[in-house]
Structures are given as structure tokens and as C-alpha cells.
Design a protein around this motif. Structure first.
Motif, PDB file in Angstrom:
ATOM      1  N   SER A 112     -20.220  14.710  45.288  1.00 32.79           N
ATOM      2  CA  SER A 112     -20.844  15.867  44.655  1.00 32.79           C
ATOM      3  C   SER A 112     -22.256  16.011  45.211  1.00 32.79           C
ATOM      4  CB  SER A 112     -20.855  15.736  43.130  1.00 32.79           C
ATOM      5  OG  SER A 112     -21.475  14.535  42.728  1.00 32.79           O
ATOM      6  N   ARG A 126     -20.502  12.350  35.377  1.00 38.39           N
ATOM      7  CA  ARG A 126     -19.465  13.371  35.268  1.00 38.39           C
ATOM      8  C   ARG A 126     -18.347  13.138  36.267  1.00 38.39           C
ATOM      9  NH1 ARG A 126     -18.387  17.414  31.391  1.00 38.39           N
ATOM     10  NH2 ARG A 126     -16.872  18.818  32.331  1.00 38.39           N
ATOM     11  N   GLN A 142     -17.432  14.630  38.947  1.00 38.46           N
ATOM     12  CA  GLN A 142     -16.657  15.820  39.316  1.00 38.46           C
ATOM     13  C   GLN A 142     -16.642  16.006  40.821  1.00 38.46           C
ATOM     14  OE1 GLN A 142     -17.482  19.379  37.109  1.00 38.46           O
ATOM     15  NE2 GLN A 142     -16.200  20.653  38.420  1.00 38.46           N
ATOM     16  N   ALA A 164     -18.392  19.036  43.092  1.00 41.00           N
ATOM     17  CA  ALA A 164     -19.329  19.853  42.307  1.00 41.00           C
ATOM     18  C   ALA A 164     -20.686  19.963  43.009  1.00 41.00           C
ATOM     19  CB  ALA A 164     -19.514  19.261  40.918  1.00 41.00           C
ATOM     20  N   ARG A 199     -22.380  23.108  32.270  1.00 40.54           N
ATOM     21  CA  ARG A 199     -21.398  22.076  32.591  1.00 40.54           C
ATOM     22  C   ARG A 199     -21.834  20.696  32.127  1.00 40.54           C
ATOM     23  NH1 ARG A 199     -16.017  22.273  33.522  1.00 40.54           N
ATOM     24  NH2 ARG A 199     -15.329  20.540  34.841  1.00 40.54           N
TER      25      ARG A 199
END
Length: 294
Positions: A153, A210, A212, A215, A275
């Protein structure tokens, strides 16, 4: 998690070490000096000797940990293109250290990478692999690792500041001291986005946790502050006149900073805030500038 942090003794990294430890993580911080080792140990982190040009040290540090945050960057803007290429190599080396791992790798870029065109509001969903800005090299390296299956990310930084440092604005302050005038170009209505270093450090931790994949986050608390406003506060603090420099004279006055000083670089962090439930609370850029020493 045990986190390998590059730039661990730097402006953002030194704050980030503390945030990571407070969040319950262990930190292995990259440093190239004995003084850096002692500073890291003093705040409860472990030290790993090396630097961003020692690619083997990056591979080894990443391989020892369950996550990586890469904040280190060579800020010699006289060699900016070369330093962006250096960052690309460093990111790829960190990825090699995480090969066949699900460990998150959070790299660093700039909010300008989120602009679809000059002066447009940068957003997290915007990614142009053909972007003309040299810093795109960092995000391209991240994309290459993503395609290889790694969990990458990106944290895109604005002007990260406190009362002692303010990103590119620090160079405007130094230039004002040198020239005896605090300047902006033309009408000075071009904008720079910003965030306090304490907010940025918290955001890195949230983004890492997170996990992710793919991202992109924007460390932006203020979407756009005009360069004229910035120059005026610098002038007041330093007791100097403020002055508009015609566009054609900008290179002579600003040197390597001219391109940045002319850029309109507003950015949004709406998606990031939603988010990650990130709510910037630190002082604004102009407030930080109002605390610099005369």
C-alpha cells in the motif's frame, strides 16, 4: 507485529517509532550510525544497521519482520530524479525481503501522484503510471511488487510539518533568510496541502494495521493553503518584507525550488479519513509557521 521501519530516526520516522510502540508493535529501525542506534534503543526500539543504498541491509531487515514501513528518502533536491530512482531500488529490495509473505509493505510517495492534471484536486483513486513527476518511480515499484503478489500500500505525503520542519516550506524559510525577502510567484494563489507530523504518524500506523492490498492513502489535513499566505506568515515571523516574483524571474530567485513554488498541489483525504477513521487534530501549517524562530 514486528515492524521494520526505514527512516526510523528521521522527521516522520522518529515520531512513528513512538506511535508504533504505543500501539503494541515492536520496531526494528534502520539506521546508519551509532548515534542512531542509541536514539532508537532509548525509546524502546531495536536498531538495524544499514541505509537505503545498502540493498542487502534492506532485504535482511524486511525478512526479519512481519511488516515494513518505508519512510526513508534522500531529500537532496538537487539530485531529485536520481533520488527517486534510488527509492525505486530500495522498495524493490524491501519486496525481495518479503518474498512469499503476506506481510504488509507500506511505502511512501507524494500527493502530487494523485493529480489527474495541473491544479486538479489530487485523490486517492488516481494513479497514472505515465505521470511526469519523478516520484512516480516509487509507486511503479510498488505496483510491480503488487503484481508479484505482495501486500503493498502507499502513503502519499503532503507538506508534513511542526514548528521545526515543514516539508518543502522549510526551504522557503531558508531562502527567505538568505534573500532577505519572503517571496511567492505571481499572485501566489497556487496551493499546497499539509498535515501535522503527529497526524501523519498516526495515519501510518492505521494504514499498516489495515493491511489493504493496493490502497493509496493521503496524509492531508488541509487541502490547499496558498503560497502567498505561507510567504506572508514567514515574512511576519522573520521580520522581512513579502514580495511577488514575476514568473520569468522565478528560477533566478527560487533555484531548484522554482518548479515546486509555481505548482498548484491541492489534495483531498476524504477517502482516507472515511476508510481509516482518521481525524487530523494537529495544528495547521500556518500555525506551525507562526512558531518558527525569528
Amino acid at each position: 507485529m514486528r515492524i521494520f521501519l526505514t527512516g526510523a530516526t528521521g522527521f516522520i520516522g522518529s515520531r512513528l517509532v513512538i506511535e508504533l510502540i504505543h500501539a503494541g508493535h515492536q520496531v526494528l529501525g534502520l539506521t546508519r550510525s551509532r548515534a542512531g542506534e542509541q536514539a532508537l534503543q532509548a525509546i524502546g526500539a531495536q536498531a538495524h544497521r544499514g541505509d537505503i543504498e545498502d540493498l542487502q541491509s534492506l532485504r535482511e531487515g524486511a525478512a526479519q519482520c512481519e511488516g515494513v514501513i518505508h519512510t526513508a528518502f534522500d531529500h537532496d533536491f538537487n539530485h531529485f530524479v536520481a533520488n527517486c530512482e534510488k527509492d525505486r531500488r530500495a522498495i524493490l529490495a524491501l519486496g525481495e525481503g518479503l518474498r512469499d509473505s503476506e506481510a504488509p509493505l507500506l511505502i511512501t510517495s507524494g500527493t502530487g501522484m494523485g493529480q489527474a492534471g495541473p491544479g486538479q484536486l489530487a485523490t486517492e483513486d488516481q494513479f497514472d503510471p505515465a505521470h511526469r513527476h519523478p516520484r512516480i518511480a516509487s509507486e511503479l515499484a510498488g505496483q510491480a511488487l503488487l503484481q508479484q503478489g505482495l501486500n503493498v500500500s502507499v502513503m502519499r505525503l503532503s507538506q508534513i510539518h511542526d514548528a521545526t520542519r515543514q516539508g518543502l516550506v522549510t526551504y522557503l524559510v531558508a531562502l527567505a533568510r538568505e534573500k532577505g525577502v519572503s517571496a511567492y510567484i505571481g499572485q501566489g494563489q497556487n496551493r499546497w496541502c499539509a498535515a501535522h507530523v503527529s497526524d501523519a504518524a498516526r495515519l501510518y500506523v492505521s494504514a499498516l494495521e489495515r493491511r489493504q492490498r493496493g490502497a493509496r492513502y493521503h496524509a492531508v489535513a488541509e487541502q490547499g493553503i496558498t503560497l502567498r499566505s505561507i510567504a506572508e506568515v514567514i515574512a511576519r515571523q522573520l521580520g522581512l518584507p513579502v514580495q511577488s516574483v514575476p514568473e520569468q524571474d522565478a528560477p533566478a530567485h527560487f533555484g531548484w525550488l522554482a518548479g515546486f513554488a509555481a505548482s498548484d498541489m491541492p489534495a483531498s483525504s476524504a477517502w482516507t479519513q472515511q476508510r481509516l477513521q482518521w481525524h487530523p487534530a494537529g495544528p495547521g501549517l500556518l500555525t506551525s509557521l507562526a512558531q518558527i524562530a525569528p
